[in-house]
Motif scaffolding. Structure first.
Motif, short mmCIF file in Angstrom:
data_model
loop_
_atom_site.label_atom_id
_atom_site.label_comp_id
_atom_site.label_asym_id
_atom_site.label_seq_id
_atom_site.Cartn_x
_atom_site.Cartn_y
_atom_site.Cartn_z
N GLU A 116 0.65 -1.22 -0.03
CA GLU A 116 0.07 0.03 0.09
C GLU A 116 0.78 1.14 0.04
O GLU A 116 0.46 2.23 -0.56
CB GLU A 116 -0.81 0.00 1.14
CG GLU A 116 -2.04 -0.80 0.95
CD GLU A 116 -3.19 -0.62 1.75
OE1 GLU A 116 -3.26 0.45 2.75
OE2 GLU A 116 -4.09 -1.47 2.16
N ARG A 117 1.92 1.25 0.49
CA ARG A 117 2.86 2.20 0.51
C ARG A 117 4.35 2.00 0.17
O ARG A 117 4.68 0.85 0.55
CB ARG A 117 2.98 2.94 2.27
CG ARG A 117 1.79 3.21 2.70
CD ARG A 117 1.58 3.68 4.13
NE ARG A 117 2.86 4.02 4.77
CZ ARG A 117 3.11 4.88 5.88
NH1 ARG A 117 2.03 5.65 5.79
NH2 ARG A 117 4.33 5.02 6.35
N CYS B 238 -1.00 -0.06 -4.53
CA CYS B 238 -0.34 0.97 -4.04
C CYS B 238 -1.32 2.09 -3.80
O CYS B 238 -2.14 2.56 -4.79
CB CYS B 238 1.13 1.62 -4.89
SG CYS B 238 1.91 2.54 -4.15
N ARG B 239 -1.20 2.70 -2.44
CA ARG B 239 -2.35 3.86 -2.35
C ARG B 239 -1.13 5.14 -1.96
O ARG B 239 -1.95 6.09 -2.22
CB ARG B 239 -3.18 3.34 -1.05
CG ARG B 239 -4.04 2.29 -1.38
CD ARG B 239 -5.27 2.76 -2.25
NE ARG B 239 -5.49 1.58 -2.95
CZ ARG B 239 -5.57 1.15 -4.15
NH1 ARG B 239 -4.88 2.07 -4.94
NH2 ARG B 239 -5.96 0.14 -4.56
N LEU B 240 -0.08 5.06 -1.48
CA LEU B 240 0.93 5.99 -1.51
C LEU B 240 2.12 5.66 -2.28
O LEU B 240 2.86 4.86 -1.78
CB LEU B 240 1.17 6.28 -0.01
CG LEU B 240 2.13 7.28 0.27
CD1 LEU B 240 1.84 8.71 -0.21
CD2 LEU B 240 2.64 7.22 1.79
N VAL C 33 6.15 7.43 -2.94
CA VAL C 33 6.79 8.59 -2.97
C VAL C 33 7.91 8.27 -3.94
O VAL C 33 8.48 7.27 -3.80
CB VAL C 33 7.50 8.80 -1.56
CG1 VAL C 33 8.32 9.76 -1.54
CG2 VAL C 33 6.51 8.84 -0.43
N MET D 263 -4.40 6.82 -6.19
CA MET D 263 -3.48 6.87 -5.23
C MET D 263 -2.67 8.25 -4.96
O MET D 263 -3.10 9.24 -5.52
CB MET D 263 -1.93 6.05 -5.90
CG MET D 263 -1.51 6.40 -6.82
SD MET D 263 0.02 5.69 -7.56
CE MET D 263 0.66 5.25 -5.84
N LYS D 264 -2.16 8.42 -3.76
CA LYS D 264 -1.50 9.34 -3.18
C LYS D 264 -0.11 9.48 -4.14
O LYS D 264 0.54 8.51 -3.74
CB LYS D 264 -1.67 9.66 -2.01
CG LYS D 264 -0.97 11.07 -1.18
CD LYS D 264 -0.84 11.35 0.24
CE LYS D 264 -0.24 12.55 0.44
NZ LYS D 264 -0.51 12.66 1.69
N ILE E 10 3.66 11.58 -4.09
CA ILE E 10 4.63 12.56 -3.92
C ILE E 10 5.83 12.39 -4.74
O ILE E 10 6.43 11.31 -4.87
CB ILE E 10 4.87 12.42 -2.60
CG1 ILE E 10 3.55 12.64 -1.37
CG2 ILE E 10 6.14 13.48 -2.06
CD1 ILE E 10 4.05 12.26 -0.02
N ILE F 261 3.35 12.92 4.38
CA ILE F 261 2.65 11.59 4.68
C ILE F 261 1.89 11.14 5.61
O ILE F 261 1.28 10.17 5.68
CB ILE F 261 3.75 10.41 4.10
CG1 ILE F 261 4.75 10.26 5.24
CG2 ILE F 261 4.47 10.60 2.93
CD1 ILE F 261 5.82 9.16 5.11
#
Length: 174
Positions: free
Chosen positions: A2-3, A41-43, A45, A69-70, A72, A173
């Motif tokens: 997920e991250r 994946c939700r986040l 970077v 998703m978020k 960055i 985050i």
């Protein structure tokens, strides 16, 4: 996962940032070359080295990203990230590489990296030498802060890595 932290690094500075960020957050990191399925994946970077205006490896990753998703984006380059003109140049370059649907919702951070001319490939060393000679001969009033920094550091080793600059991304985050 997920991250996830993914990085695109040519000479290692961006990888160093991504690995330190992984240590600080507990989020796993991997090279963009190893990424193949990001559907869960939700986040994300993404740490990307800036090379000739491009964000190393991001074109490959952009094709894999789910819409919900978020994202960055963290750019790593030689330019002084406290100079607004440099940031504007970086963001204009991102517009040509990152799809608008992703860019409009992404949080963007800029970090300063480094360079070691001895480690550059022949191609990159040649490109930097040509660029150096081009900007070195510009009239002083036409040189940007980025140009001056490149002239000052040409053919040497410089390291502007500042791990404290990762704190702002940790805040994003949370």
């Amino acid at each position: 996962m997920e991250r996830l932290i993914i990085y695109g690094s040519q000479y290692g500075t961006t990888k160093r940032y991504a690995q330190r960020f992984s240590e600080m957050t507990g989020i796993p990191s991997l090279s963009y070359e190893a990424a193949n399925d990001l559907t869960d994946c939700r986040l994300l970077v993404y740490f990307g080295g800036l090379y000739a205006g491009g964000l190393k490896g991001f074109r490959h990753i952009a094709k894999l990203l789910p819409e919900d998703m978020k994202l960055i984006l963290v750019t790593v380059g030689l330019a002084d990230v406290n100079d607004q003109k440099n940031i504007n140049n970086i963001r204009n370059s991102l517009k040509t590489q990152v799809p608008e649907t992703l860019l409009s919702n992404a949080q963007i951070f800029h970090l300063r990296g480094g360079i070691d001319y001895e480690k550059l490939s022949f191609k990159h060393r040649t490109m930097m030498t040509l660029l150096y000679h081009k900007v070195k001969n510009l009239p002083e009033e036409k040189k940007t802060a980025e140009d001056r920094a490149m002239i000052e550091t040409f053919n040497s080793k410089v390291d502007f890595v500042d791990y404290h600059s990762l704190d702002q991304i940790i805040e994003a985050i949370r």
